[in-house]
Design an enzyme around this catalytic site. Structure first.
Site, PDB file in Angstrom:
ATOM      1  N   HIS A  12      51.952 -78.381  56.774  1.00  0.00           N
ATOM      2  CA  HIS A  12      52.120 -79.730  57.322  1.00  0.00           C
ATOM      3  C   HIS A  12      50.742 -80.193  57.783  1.00  0.00           C
ATOM      4  O   HIS A  12      49.988 -79.397  58.307  1.00  0.00           O
ATOM      5  CB  HIS A  12      53.082 -79.716  58.513  1.00  0.00           C
ATOM      6  CG  HIS A  12      52.568 -78.959  59.706  1.00  0.00           C
ATOM      7  ND1 HIS A  12      53.263 -77.963  60.342  1.00  0.00           N
ATOM      8  CD2 HIS A  12      51.394 -79.037  60.383  1.00  0.00           C
ATOM      9  CE1 HIS A  12      52.547 -77.476  61.333  1.00  0.00           C
ATOM     10  NE2 HIS A  12      51.408 -78.097  61.398  1.00  0.00           N
ATOM     11  N   HIS A  59      53.822 -79.823  68.253  1.00  0.00           N
ATOM     12  CA  HIS A  59      52.405 -79.861  68.637  1.00  0.00           C
ATOM     13  C   HIS A  59      52.247 -80.579  69.974  1.00  0.00           C
ATOM     14  O   HIS A  59      51.690 -81.676  70.039  1.00  0.00           O
ATOM     15  CB  HIS A  59      51.585 -80.566  67.563  1.00  0.00           C
ATOM     16  CG  HIS A  59      51.596 -79.903  66.219  1.00  0.00           C
ATOM     17  ND1 HIS A  59      52.673 -79.950  65.365  1.00  0.00           N
ATOM     18  CD2 HIS A  59      50.661 -79.162  65.576  1.00  0.00           C
ATOM     19  CE1 HIS A  59      52.390 -79.282  64.257  1.00  0.00           C
ATOM     20  NE2 HIS A  59      51.178 -78.787  64.359  1.00  0.00           N
ATOM     21  N   HIS A 193      43.430 -72.782  58.510  1.00  0.00           N
ATOM     22  CA  HIS A 193      42.729 -73.934  59.092  1.00  0.00           C
ATOM     23  C   HIS A 193      42.388 -73.661  60.551  1.00  0.00           C
ATOM     24  O   HIS A 193      43.077 -72.909  61.230  1.00  0.00           O
ATOM     25  CB  HIS A 193      43.495 -75.244  58.931  1.00  0.00           C
ATOM     26  CG  HIS A 193      44.848 -75.382  59.592  1.00  0.00           C
ATOM     27  ND1 HIS A 193      45.902 -74.523  59.394  1.00  0.00           N
ATOM     28  CD2 HIS A 193      45.319 -76.338  60.440  1.00  0.00           C
ATOM     29  CE1 HIS A 193      46.962 -74.954  60.064  1.00  0.00           C
ATOM     30  NE2 HIS A 193      46.628 -76.043  60.730  1.00  0.00           N
ATOM     31  N   GLU A 240      49.929 -70.452  62.504  1.00  0.00           N
ATOM     32  CA  GLU A 240      51.186 -71.130  62.138  1.00  0.00           C
ATOM     33  C   GLU A 240      51.931 -70.369  61.037  1.00  0.00           C
ATOM     34  O   GLU A 240      53.147 -70.497  60.900  1.00  0.00           O
ATOM     35  CB  GLU A 240      50.903 -72.568  61.662  1.00  0.00           C
ATOM     36  CG  GLU A 240      50.463 -73.515  62.775  1.00  0.00           C
ATOM     37  CD  GLU A 240      50.129 -74.923  62.282  1.00  0.00           C
ATOM     38  OE1 GLU A 240      49.977 -75.805  63.138  1.00  0.00           O
ATOM     39  OE2 GLU A 240      49.991 -75.146  61.061  1.00  0.00           O
TER      40      GLU A 240
HETATM   41  C1  DHB Z   1      45.710 -80.793  60.867  1.00  0.00           C
HETATM   42  C2  DHB Z   1      46.487 -79.678  60.589  1.00  0.00           C
HETATM   43  C3  DHB Z   1      47.529 -79.320  61.432  1.00  0.00           C
HETATM   44  O1  DHB Z   1      48.325 -78.207  61.237  1.00  0.00           O
HETATM   45  C4  DHB Z   1      47.825 -80.095  62.527  1.00  0.00           C
HETATM   46  O2  DHB Z   1      48.891 -79.745  63.274  1.00  0.00           O
HETATM   47  C5  DHB Z   1      47.053 -81.201  62.833  1.00  0.00           C
HETATM   48  C6  DHB Z   1      46.000 -81.544  62.000  1.00  0.00           C
HETATM   49  C7  DHB Z   1      44.594 -81.204  59.972  1.00  0.00           C
HETATM   50  O3  DHB Z   1      44.255 -80.480  59.034  1.00  0.00           O
HETATM   51  O4  DHB Z   1      44.052 -82.299  60.175  1.00  0.00           O
HETATM   52 FE    FE Z   2      49.835 -77.919  62.807  1.00  0.00          FE
END
Ligand code: DHB
Ligand code: FE
Length: 280
Positions: A12, A59, A193, A240
């Site tokens: 996501h 979040h 990420h 995550e």
């Molecule tokens: C991004 C990724 C995420 O999992 C999130 O919760 C908020 C932002 C991103 O890559 O911008």
């Molecule tokens: Fe996220």
């Protein structure tokens, strides 16, 4: 009896929702990403479940540092789309399945997993972006959804092993529901990420691909990976991915059929991974 027929795994990213909502999905940056879900949208139309059990993380939207449930199951009749600071996304509200959700809560809590029961909450991009990727722009989501929120935001977070075993308890719960429902379980979030600190922007393609391989072929061994390895290899938000193990644990013990596999970098700051596994 109800049964889990398939599991879906997908990242996501809020910008994916914005790209769809603002009509940018065919722009050069986004087109390769959405193309990876063409198969999935058709598959979901052809294999519409009665209920989706959707494992995701909030979040700091419905929950905050005031209240941090490790595992929270939505038992409401419906869920509003959250305002995450720029107004709610223009997507349908989420219809719940209070009867199945309550049954799963009863069974899983009696199996020693302490769930928080949530009778009212708004759902953020963690839940609505996976629905958008799998359904496209629709007037109503294809079926009721049971939101299952996992804390992967504030430490301590649950281990992969606990998530995998929780998935097994969810499978047992579904199988003891006295109505012949076709249930899909979705595990969302990830892949690599990191949104903060000196390593912001970290992506680890090799590690992600290996995670997908192992999720398919040896999920119980993958579940033994300690959380520090996720953070070190896949970044602070790579944690995550433990949520994918809940969905995988809910699948049958026999090897699944891999219907679709997709991996794409970049989408905002995130490596996007996606799998559809069918139970034999
Ligand atoms: C991004 C990724 C995420 O999992 C999130 O919760 C908020 C932002 C991103 O890559 O911008
Ligand atoms: Fe996220």
């Amino acid at each position: 009896m109800a049964r889990i027929t398939a599991s879906v795994y997908t990242s996501h990213v809020p910008a994916i929702g914005a790209a769809l909502d603002l009509g940018k999905s065919q722009e050069p940056y986004w087109q390769p990403l959405f193309r990876g879900y063409d198969y999935s949208r058709q598959w979901l139309r052809d294999n519409r479940p009665d209920v989706i059990f959707l494992v995701y993380n909030d979040h700091a939207t419905a929950f905050s540092l005031d209240l941090i449930p490790t595992f929270a199951i939505g038992t409401a009749a419906d869920y509003a789309v959250a305002d995450e600071g720029w107004g709610p996304r223009p997507v349908p509200k989420v219809i719940g399945h209070p009867e199945l959700a309550s049954h799963i809560a009863q069974s899983v809590i009696q199996d020693d997993f302490d769930l928080t029961i949530v009778n009212r909450m708004d759902v953020d991009h963690g839940l609505t972006v996976p629905l958008s990727l799998m359904c496209g722009q629709v007037d109503a989501w294809p079926c009721p959804v049971i939101p299952f929120a996992v804390n992967v935001v504030q430490y301590p977070v649950p281990s992969g092993r606990r998530c995998f075993n929780l998935g097994r308890a969810i499978r047992k719960a579904v199988q003891s529901y006295d109505e012949p429902l076709n249930v899909q379980i979705w595990g969302t979030g990830g892949m690599s990420h990191q949104l903060q600190g000196p390593r912001a922007g970290l992506i680890n393609r090799e590690w992600d691909q290996r995670f997908l391989d192992r999720l398919i072929a040896e999920p119980a061994a993958l579940a033994e990976l300690p959380h520090i390895d996720y953070v070190r290899e896949a970044g602070s938000e790579g944690i995550e991915l433990v949520m994918w193990l809940i969905a995988r644990g809910a699948m049958s013990d026999a090897p699944p059929k891999v219907l679709h596999r997709f991996y794409h970098v970049p989408a905002s700051n995130t490596a996007v991974g996606h799998l559809i596994l069918e139970n034999p």
